[in-house]
Every structure is written in structure tokens, then in C-alpha cells.
Scaffold this motif. Structure first.
Motif, PDB file in Angstrom:
ATOM      1  N   GLN A 584       0.829  -1.209   0.000  1.00  9.20           N
ATOM      2  CA  GLN A 584       0.000   0.000   0.000  1.00  9.20           C
ATOM      3  C   GLN A 584       0.862   1.258   0.000  1.00  9.20           C
ATOM      4  O   GLN A 584       0.584   2.242   0.685  1.00  9.20           O
ATOM      5  N   ASP A 657      -6.796   4.443 -15.962  1.00  8.34           N
ATOM      6  CA  ASP A 657      -6.683   2.984 -16.060  1.00  8.34           C
ATOM      7  C   ASP A 657      -5.304   2.523 -15.589  1.00  8.34           C
ATOM      8  O   ASP A 657      -5.171   1.431 -15.015  1.00  8.34           O
ATOM      9  N   LYS A 660      -5.460   2.421 -11.890  1.00 10.20           N
ATOM     10  CA  LYS A 660      -6.154   1.206 -11.456  1.00 10.20           C
ATOM     11  C   LYS A 660      -5.216   0.005 -11.501  1.00 10.20           C
ATOM     12  O   LYS A 660      -5.210  -0.847 -10.593  1.00 10.20           O
ATOM     13  N   LEU A 661      -4.396  -0.072 -12.553  1.00  9.77           N
ATOM     14  CA  LEU A 661      -3.419  -1.151 -12.657  1.00  9.77           C
ATOM     15  C   LEU A 661      -2.461  -1.127 -11.471  1.00  9.77           C
ATOM     16  O   LEU A 661      -2.147  -2.183 -10.886  1.00  9.77           O
ATOM     17  N   THR A 663      -2.942  -0.055  -8.454  1.00 15.23           N
ATOM     18  CA  THR A 663      -3.573  -0.469  -7.198  1.00 15.23           C
ATOM     19  C   THR A 663      -3.944  -1.952  -7.208  1.00 15.23           C
ATOM     20  O   THR A 663      -3.863  -2.631  -6.180  1.00 15.23           O
ATOM     21  N   GLU A 664      -4.337  -2.471  -8.377  1.00 19.77           N
ATOM     22  CA  GLU A 664      -4.811  -3.851  -8.428  1.00 19.77           C
ATOM     23  C   GLU A 664      -3.695  -4.873  -8.625  1.00 19.77           C
ATOM     24  O   GLU A 664      -3.783  -5.993  -8.136  1.00 19.77           O
ATOM     25  N   LYS A 665      -2.633  -4.498  -9.329  1.00 20.36           N
ATOM     26  CA  LYS A 665      -1.582  -5.467  -9.641  1.00 20.36           C
ATOM     27  C   LYS A 665      -0.299  -5.231  -8.859  1.00 20.36           C
ATOM     28  O   LYS A 665       0.420  -6.184  -8.550  1.00 20.36           O
ATOM     29  N   SER A 669      -1.405   1.934  -2.862  1.00 22.90           N
ATOM     30  CA  SER A 669      -2.603   2.413  -2.167  1.00 22.90           C
ATOM     31  C   SER A 669      -3.401   3.349  -3.070  1.00 22.90           C
ATOM     32  O   SER A 669      -2.846   4.298  -3.625  1.00 22.90           O
ATOM     33  N   PRO A 670      -4.688   3.125  -3.215  1.00 25.49           N
ATOM     34  CA  PRO A 670      -5.503   4.045  -4.029  1.00 25.49           C
ATOM     35  C   PRO A 670      -5.620   5.432  -3.407  1.00 25.49           C
ATOM     36  O   PRO A 670      -6.068   6.364  -4.082  1.00 25.49           O
TER      37      PRO A 670
END
Length: 821
Positions: A584, A657, A660-661, A663-665, A669-670
Motif C-alpha cells: 500500500q 486505467d 487502477k493497474l 492499485t490492483e496489480k 494504495s488508491p
């Protein structure tokens, strides 16, 4: 638009060695850990300067290039033998004055070259290496070329075309262009005046005899004038691009009419040597009236001039597709002129779009010529055959794009074009398939053939001197590489010559056997190499430019990744990650500038300050993503035009996008995402902070466009059309309209003498933020800086502020030590 960092100065200098790098002296201080102060110093002094402007001498014995290993205030000319057995040698000024110019024009057999130096024209015999001086005048001569099937040398002096005969030494003036209007005739046209004139001649012998003498003198002058070129009066126009046809019968020329009363923005400079504020004349804004251009033809045999007409061009009367959004409803009243035409049974004729011609380009045998023609709105390009005797044109190829015509080898002008050796086919580049490729078209049959194809781009194409093969630069191996290829004359498999990952900027020796190669990799600045012109030949290094201090740091080789955008498109990016990323942890997205730029590639970036700053951020625990968003170069037409009519659309969602990558991969931390960039990158940063406030917590917009209606015409009109014709595109693309959405911390930095994106842009946005009662923003101004910063003190101040912004807003309170260092 992009950040111009003067590549010749930013890339790296060091000890003068022909081959192996020098060992670092014992006193060299390592760079690690990085600080803003270290990486933003004068690059000439601590990084060095890479070679640039590479060219061969005409006998192929030496390679010349600009370089600065001695850390002077500017580069100097160096010479090195391609064998690499001796170190590069600095060429003394006295010797430089005796060298032929690097540029110039060759005759069709490559036996002679004509060039300009210091306003005079010279002719070089390539076999004997002897130079003849063609002109030696106080006036400046320019545009040297060969004429009359290489028998003569042509040049321009004082807006007129001259030729010089090497055999006789005779100079001939070929045109007589004159400013202003043609003098009025002395013969009266009024009936009363004609009566009085006839009466005077009948009454007085002295008047009659003097009039006879005057008429005889006029006849004599007319007889002499027939031996001189026709006087062509320009009025308010100017003339450029004068050419004598190969048979000597025609002179073609381009007429330019500047718009009357065009308003030009002034940029005030406050810190000056005089102590007074001085205004810099900058540019008009998008939508201002543009220069009108015509092609003129002077038929010497008929002593007549013509202006070429284009009305029969296919599609010239077609209106841009976007205009359909602005059409009146079916029941809306007709405009008055259309109503009158309809009532008279005559539908209104569609308005023809303005055209700009380029050329003509004559075949080597002098039998044929073609033109490249583009509409002012840049949505159509035609290649047409030209018959100057009839002033007729013949369509050979039309490329249309509802967005705008551009791409590698195409650009905003005529593009990369020429004649094939058979003098029947024209070659050119086109994005017809969605990627820039090489084509030929037969001028007799209009039959077109693609010489290359595939989902990659031909970035440059040229015929070998013997005109038997092609030399191509392409990203066929990977969008982030530039390799050099050979190809058969009529197409076929590409034969790859260079192989290292990265970029190869190749200059072929005069005999075609050897290549001078400027090569770089992601973390290795440009150096000069030499190799045989054969596949897989060994590259031998001729320069070593980086300093021991620069080499003491392990500069990162970022990973080139791809991810899927929300519309399914593949997006390329550079990813920098800490060796042991914190769970994070924070991340920063960098947005490169625009114009037509690529940065997620495998060679040394022109954004070298940012590259080093990203290494610093990684040291501090940040993940950094550098995205080639929609609009970037290197990926074909659809990516290039993905921003048409909506800047801040797909180019911005690509950043979202990418976030988003992260945070997801990659475990970011968003709540700890930042974004920054300069010029177009600054514009995207503003759009992100204003329209995606829940995605980005902090952003730094540098020299940012805030309102596209205030930017220049050449760039903006292509993408958004004119503001008065496509107001919707401007409204949704300009950050100033979304400023109310700001939530996160915003830093804005701008040079006060920016002649590209005017300081007025950021002042207007600041006033808007004040009126919106926004408080979480700051503006840093740089009084002596233009669009591209030059002073290390300015770079240092700017990036200390950026680092402080991220350290303060993207890290927990106990993890902010060293913010701004």
C-alpha cells in the motif's frame, strides 16, 4: 506540443576516448543517494554531452559530429576516422571554414554537390574534392540546386531566381519579381482625355515629334525586354520555392499572402539587461486567419504567368465530418442566401476548402512532375501529376482522415516523397492501413503498390545512392525500438542490420559500405558507433561521453509493460519499482509532453531530468508509471488520433486505467496516487485533478495549457478544429472549464517568458481558482524561463517543490523525512 530539452546539450560528456570507458578517478564522488540538487545541476558539467549532428565527409574517410567533452559553454565540431584507431579530434575554426557544408544538394549522378555557406554558393566536385565559388556578393544567396538537367546551378537572391553555368561562368537572371502593383498605363482611358490628347497632337508639331520619339524609345525598350525575364508584380504577396523546369521553359514558384491585421500575442519579459520590461512578439492564437498559398507558373516561351487551379480535386468540396453535429434541425429556417438560391432553383454550391501546394518534384529525366497538395484543415492530402503546359493536374493518390493527416514520414508538410529510378513511379508514405508505410504509384496508370505492410511504422525511408535498394528505420521488432533495415527496390522482406535493443540513428557512408550510428539504451545515453552495413555486424564505439560521476550510479532500466485500457486498447508504459515495494505504498504517474511524442521506449529519453527524478522517487519508495497514452507516437494512426476533438478524453482515461493497474496489480494504495507532467503533460495533470479528484490526491502541472482556445493554430486546429467552428471540442477539452472540481493538492509551475504556452494561460486559471474560492493550490513562477527551462536553479527549485508536494501528500506523517531534498 512538448517539452524541448535541447538534446544536444542534455546528453552527456566525458573524457575523450575512442573505445573503452575511463575508470573513475579516486576523487569521484558517487551520486547515491540521489537528491534534487544533484540531478538538476548543469548537465554539461556533470553528465556530459552526447554526440549529435553526425555526417560523413564526401570521401568517407571521416565522420564529423558536434560534441562537448571539454565542458565548454557550447558544442564544437569533432572529427574521427571510422576505423576508431585514434581519438576524436576537435576541428579548429580555421579548418572548419575550408570544409564543405554538411548539407547541400547533389546532382542526379552524385558527382557534384552545391551548397550555401555564409550567404554565398559553392560547387564541390566529389571526385576531385575541388570547390568552386559560385557567388561572392554582399547580398545573401540561398536555396542552391542543380537545374537544366544538372547543367546549371540555380540559387535565389533578393526573391529572384538566378542560374550559373559552370562551363562558361555566365550568370543569368531567370525571374524578375517586383514588389507592389504594376504601374498604371500612360495611355488615357477617359473619353475627354483622349479627345484632348488627339487635339494636342494635331495642333502642335513639337508635341507630335516628341511623342513619336517617346514611342520609338518604348518600342526599343520592349525589344530589349523580350531578352529579359517578364516583370511579375507581387502586390502584397511574397514569393518562395522558385524552380526552373528541367527543360528551362517554366519557372514555378509559391506565392504567399499573409493575413491582414492578424493580432499577435505579446509576452512581457521582466528581468532584462536594460532594466525595462520588454515585449516579445509571440504568435497568433488558434483560429486566426492563416497564410494563403498558391502555385504560380511562369511560361517563359509564352511570356505568360498562371496561378494553378485546384477546383477539380476529388473531395475538395466535402465538408469535415464533425460539422454534421452543428447542422440545423430539419425545420429550422434556411439561411437567407440558401433560401434565395433554393427559390431560384439553384442549390448553393458547396464552399471549396483552401489548399496548400508543395513542389513540384521533377523526375530525373525531366519528363514528369508531381505535386503534394493538402487542405488547410489537414484532413486531405493528394499526390497529383502536373502538366505545366496545360496547367492541368492528374490525381495519383488521395489520403483522407476525418481527424487529421500526419504520422511518420508524413508530418504537416509534403512528407517523405520522391521519384523511383524508372522515372514513372512516385514513392511516398501513407497511413492508409493505419500505420505509416511505403508506397509507389505509377503516374501513367495511377496504379498503387504497397512496398511495406504490417502493424508497425516506417519511421524513415531513403533510397541508396545507387538507387538499387531502400534504407529504412522502423519499429518492426517492438514499438519501443528503432532498428535499421535494407529492403529491395520494389519491396520484399526487410533485412535487419542493427540488432541491439534501443534506438539506432544511422547515417550511411557515401559508398554505402559503412554506417555511423548514434545508439542509446534506456539507461545509456547516446554514443557514436560505427559498423559495416551488413546484418549483425559488430558495432564499434567511437565516443565515450558519460562522466565517472554519472556512471557511479546504477541507473534503472524500467520495465516496458502493457495494459488494457477500458476500451480494449493496448497501452504501453514504463514501470519503475522499488526493489522491495512497501505494501500500500505511494505511486506517481508521469505524463510526457505532446506534439507527437513517445516515451515508453527502450532508448535514452529526451525527458532525462524526469528519468533521473523517477530514479530518485524509487529510492524514496515510490512506484512510478510513465504512460504512452492515446495521442502518443509509435503506435499507428488510431492511437495518434485517439484524442481528436477531445483532449482530456482517452488520453486521461489511460492515466486513470494506469492508476487502477497500480492499485490492483502492484499493491499501490488508491489513497496515495500522484500525477505530474509538463506542457501537454501539465494539461493532463490539470484535467486529472479537476475531473478525477477521487483518483489523484496530488498533482503538479508544469507549463500547462489551461484553455486550448489560447494555444497556437498549427497544433490545435488539427486536433480540435477552429474554436468558432467546433466550440464543443474546445469546451470539453479545456481544464479552465472544470476548475471547480479540484479537491487534492495542486502545484502549478510556469515560466513567465514562455512563448509557447503563454504565462497568460496560468494567470487566467489562477484567477478562476481564486473566484472559485479554492485554497489547496499554489503557483510557482520563473521570471527568466521560456517553455523549456534552461537554468539549473530553475530546474532545482521546480523539482524540489514537486518532491515536497508528493512527500507531503502521498506519505504518512511519520514517513516524510527529506521532503523537497
Amino acid at each position: 506540443m512538448r517539452n524541448f530539452y535541447f538534446l544536444g546539450l542534455l546528453l552527456l560528456a566525458g573524457p575523450v576516448l575512442a573505445q573503452a570507458p575511463a575508470a573513475a578517478p579516486a576523487t569521484a564522488s558517487p551520486l547515491a543517494p540521489l537528491t534534487v540538487e544533484k540531478i538538476m545541476r548543469d548537465p554539461v558539467q556533470w553528465l556530459g554531452t552526447s554526440p549529435s549532428g553526425v555526417y560523413w565527409d564526401e570521401d568517407g574517410r571521416h565522420i564529423y559530429f558536434n560534441w562537448n567533452p571539454t565542458k565548454d559553454r557550447r558544442d564544437s565540431l569533432y572529427q574521427v576516422a571510422p576505423t576508431g584507431t585514434a581519438a576524436p579530434r576537435k576541428v579548429p575554426q580555421r579548418e572548419q571554414r575550408t570544409l564543405p557544408a554538411s548539407g547541400g544538394t547533389y546532382d542526379n549522378k552524385y558527382t557534384r554537390k552545391v551548397y550555401e555557406r555564409d550567404g554565398d554558393i559553392y560547387l564541390l566536385d566529389l571526385k576531385t574534392q575541388k570547390v568552386r565559388r559560385v557567388t561572392n556578393t554582399a547580398e545573401r544567396e540561398t536555396s542552391p540546386d542543380f537545374a537544366l538537367r544538372d547543367k546549371l546551378v540555380s540559387y535565389v537572391r533578393a526573391q529572384n531566381l538566378y542560374t550559373w553555368d559552370p562551363a562558361t561562368g555566365e550568370t543569368t537572371q531567370r525571374t524578375d519579381f517586383r514588389k507592389g502593383s504594376k504601374p498604371a498605363s500612360t495611355t488615357p482611358t477617359d473619353k475627354a482625355e483622349r479627345y484632348l490628347r488627339a487635339q494636342q497632337l494635331a495642333l502642335f508639331d513639337v508635341v507630335r515629334l516628341r511623342e513619336q520619339d517617346r514611342l520609338a524609345q518604348e518600342q526599343q525598350q520592349k525589344a530589349l525586354a523580350r531578352l529579359q525575364p517578364k516583370a511579375i508584380y507581387l502586390g502584397l504577396q511574397t514569393v518562395v520555392n522558385m524552380q526552373l523546369s528541367p527543360d528551362g521553359r517554366y519557372v514555378t514558384y509559391t506565392l504567399r499572402q499573409e493575413p491582414a491585421g492578424a493580432k499577435v500575442a505579446l509576452v512581457p519579459s521582466f528581468v532584462t539587461a536594460s532594466g525595462f520590461t520588454e515585449d516579445i512578439t509571440s504568435r497568433p492564437k488558434v483560429g486566426a486567419a492563416q497564410t494563403a498559398v498558391e502555385l504560380g507558373i511562369y511560361d517563359i516561351a509564352r511570356d505568360t504567368t498562371f496561378v494553378l487551379g485546384y477546383s477539380e480535386l476529388k473531395g475538395l468540396d466535402e465538408q469535415p465530418a464533425y460539422r454534421k453535429e452543428y447542422q440545423l434541425p430539419a425545420k429550422a429556417p434556411m439561411p437567407a442566401d440558401s433560401a434565395k438560391a433554393a427559390a431560384a432553383g439553384k442549390p448553393k454550391k458547396p464552399e471549396l476548402r483552401r489548399v496548400q501546394p508543395f513542389g513540384p518534384y521533377w523526375s530525373a529525366d525531366g519528363q514528369r512532375a508531381f505535386l503534394v497538395m493538402r487542405t488547410a484543415d489537414n484532413k486531405d492530402r493528394w499526390i497529383v501529376g502536373l502538366d505545366p503546359a496545360t496547367q492541368k493536374i492528374k490525381l495519383l493518390d488521395r489520403q483522407h482522415d476525418d481527424a487529421w493527416i500526419h504520422g511518420p514520414g508524413i508530418g504537416n508538410g509534403p512528407g517523405n516523397v520522391g521519384w523511383m529510378p524508372d522515372n514513372r513511379r512516385v514513392w511516398f508514405q501513407s497511413e492508409e492501413t493505419g500505420y505509416s508505410h511505403l508506397y509507389t504509384v505509377d503516374v501513367a496508370t495511377a496504379q498503387k503498390k504497397a512496398l511495406t505492410s504490417g502493424k508497425f511504422e516506417i519511421q524513415n525511408a531513403q533510397l541508396s545512392r545507387d538507387r538499387q535498394m531502400w534504407y529504412l528505420s522502423s519499429n518492426a521488432t517492438h514499438p519501443g525500438e528503432q532498428q535499421f533495415y535494407q529492403m529491395p527496390l520494389n519491396g520484399g522482406p526487410l533485412r535487419q542490420i542493427t540488432t541491439r535493443p534501443g534506438a539506432h540513428d544511422v547515417t550511411v557512408s557515401p559508398d554505402g559500405r559503412t554506417l555511423a550510428v548514434r545508439y542509446s539504451y534506456t539507461n545509456k545515453p547516446w554514443e557514436l558507433f560505427v559498423m559495416d552495413n551488413k546484418p549483425g555486424a559488430k558495432m564499434r564505439q567511437l565516443t565515450h561521453s558519460t562522466t565517472p560521476e554519472f556512471e557511479s550510479y546504477p541507473w534503472r532500466d524500467p520495465e516496458i509493460i502493457t495494459f488494457k485500457a477500458r476500451d480494449g486498447a493496448d497501452v504501453y508504459a514504463r514501470l519503475y519499482r522499488p526493489a522491495t515495494p512497501a505494501a500500500q505504498g505511494p505511486a506517481v504517474i508521469f505524463v510526457h509532453g505532446a506534439g507527437y511524442v513517445q516515451n515508453a521506449h527502450k532508448w535514452w529519453s529526451s525527458y532525462f531530468h524526469e528519468y533521473m527524478f523517477h530514479n530518485l522517487l524509487v529510492e524514496k519508495g515510490y512506484t512510478v508509471l510513465d504512460i504512452d497514452y492515446r495521442g502518443s507516437a509509435g503506435y499507428g494512426r488510431d492511437v495518434r488520433t485517439g484524442i481528436y476533438r477531445y483532449m482530456g478524453g482517452k488520453d486521461l482515461t489511460d492515466q486513470v486505467d494506469g492508476a487502477k493497474l497500480l492499485t490492483e496489480k502492484y499493491g499501490v494504495s488508491p489513497q496515495r496516487l500522484g500525477i505530474y507532467g509538463g506542457s501537454y503533460g501539465g494539461f493532463i495533470t490539470l484535467m486529472a485533478m479537476f475531473t478525477q479528484p477521487d483518483v489523484f490526491k496530488a498533482g503538479a502541472g508544469l507549463r500547462s495549457v489551461t484553455d486550448w482556445a489560447h494555444y497556437n493554430h498549427g497544433y490545435t486546429d488539427n486536433i480540435l478544429n477552429e474554436p468558432y467552428n467546433d466550440s464543443l471540442a474546445y469546451a470539453r477539452s479545456s481544464p479552465i472549464n472544470y476548475a471547480s472540481g479540484l479537491k487534492g493538492a495542486l502545484l502549478m509551475c510556469h515560466g513567465m517568458v514562455d512563448t509557447n504556452v503563454h504565462f497568460q494561460d496560468i494567470v487566467r486559471l489562477s484567477q478562476r481558482l481564486i473566484e472559485l474560492k479554492k485554497e489547496n493550490w499554489e503557483l510557482a513562477v520563473y521570471p527568466v524561463e521560456d517553455h523549456a527551462f534552461l537554468e539549473p536553479s530553475s530546474w532545482t527549485d521546480e523539482y524540489k517543490r514537486i518532491l515536497k508536494l508528493f512527500e507531503t501528500n502521498l506519505k504518512p506523517a511519520g514517513d516524510k523525512a527529506g521532503a523537497g531534498q
